[in-house]
Design a protein around this motif. Structure first.
Motif: not given
Length: 357
Positions: A10-33
């Protein structure tokens, strides 16, 4: 073969999900800003250099740059830890079957060039060639790099289906820089009557590629060799392809790889390489240029600085062209990349043909 992700805690899965979503928000939120900040500075820059200078002065740019590098480091840390915890089981999976469908030919004496060994490409510690576990780390990490949009090798299947020519009578197809085989396996379905050969520098990647192909019942010939001098017979291949490999070579090696691909092709044979190209938008192109530094891609600029259409012509190929490629659903997209607000790689397909004799 078991998939590491099937056994994550569960901890490993949570870490994977965190990095994945960080990467997505970097691309679709930080870059447009970031683009909004850039537009507020006045008229758009006319060149990549000018756009890059203005970009680095923006308040948000240090965060944009830092987040890309940090999430990449986080990705390899969690992938490496997950692999190490299962090291014995994973290495056991690389045992060769008694009656393989395909073949694995390793060359312990192959001289790996310093431009390949001297850098931790993609910031992956030890690179892809260092030991058997490094191949598993790269395979696991590549899923997050592709934003989980390449599970089941959708991305490479899309390239195979939309960019590679139909050659019903194909007898041999070669994949240069095949890695752990993600780009090679779809070729078997595309060219069912052909001998499919995957070539790569990295023995660990080839061992994993062979094991996974055998587990899937696919007859593929994996060879450890230099893509600039494969040792394959001249004029024996219907299609020579490669995905995301040229940008990891210095300019002279890029040229030599294209020359080798041309040598391998039969008259009428097709060259197809999936790579990156600049879009013509100075701001987006500046962020792509600087990705090289943010992600340890020391030869990224060599790709953009090489006239591959001219190199193809010098190698005796004709009809050389670049075609944009949309990795989401379209595949090859002659009309361009479309209006995309998020940061994305400007994929493109290099195509050329060996003239008929």
């Amino acid at each position: 073969m078991f998939d590491i992700e099937e056994r994550l805690t569960l901890d490993e899965r949570s870490a994977v999900d965190f990095v994945l979503n960080l990467r997505k928000r970097w691309a679709d939120t930080v870059y447009p800003a970031l683009t909004q900040e850039y537009r507020a500075t006045g008229e758009p820059a006319a060149t990549i250099g000018d756009a890059g200078t203005r970009l680095r002065d923006l308040p948000l740019y240090p965060w944009f740059s830092h987040l890309e590098r940090v999430q990449q480091k986080m990705l390899w840390k969690l992938a490496g830890d997950a692999v190490l915890r299962r090291a014995d089981e994973l290495v056991d999976q690389l045992t060769r079957p008694e009656r393989p469908k395909g073949n694995l030919a390793l060359d312990a004496g192959l001289d790996l060039p310093s431009w390949y060994t001297d850098y931790d490409i993609h910031i992956q510690p030890g690179g892809f060639f260092s030991d058997d576990l490094s191949a598993y780390v790269y395979e696991f990490g590549a899923r997050i790099v592709m934003l989980r949009d390449n599970d089941g090798y959708k991305f490479h299947t899309l390239f195979t289906d939309t960019a590679l020519p139909d050659v019903p009578g194909a007898t041999r197809v070669v994949d240069i820089g095949c890695g752990f085989g993600k780009s090679t396996r779809p070729l078997v379905g595309k060219y069912p009557g052909a001998e499919v050969i995957g070539v790569d520098f990295a023995a660990p990647g080839l061992r994993l590629a062979h094991a996974e192909a055998e587990a899937a019942g696919l007859a593929i010939d994996f060879r450890q060799a230099d893509g600039r001098a494969t040792g394959i017979e001249a004029g024996s291949c219907d299609v020579v392809t490669g995905t995301m490999v040229l940008h990891e070579m210095p300019a002279e090696a890029i040229r030599e790889t294209i020359v080798e691909a041309a040598r391998l092709l039969k008259p009428g044979g097709a060259l197809r390489f999936l790579e990156f190209q600049l879009t013509g938008d100075p701001l987006r192109d500046a962020t792509v240029y600087e990705h090289a530094e943010r992600n340890n891609e020391p030869f990224f600029h060599a790709l953009f600085g090489s006239d591959l259409l001219e190199i193809c012509a010098q190698a005796g190929l004709t009809d050389a062209s670049w075609t944009p490629f949309d990795e989401r659903t379209h595949g090859v997209r002659p009309e361009g990349w479309g209006d995309r607000v998020e940061w994305h790689f400007p994929w493109a397909v290099l195509s050329a043909t060996k003239p008929e004799a």
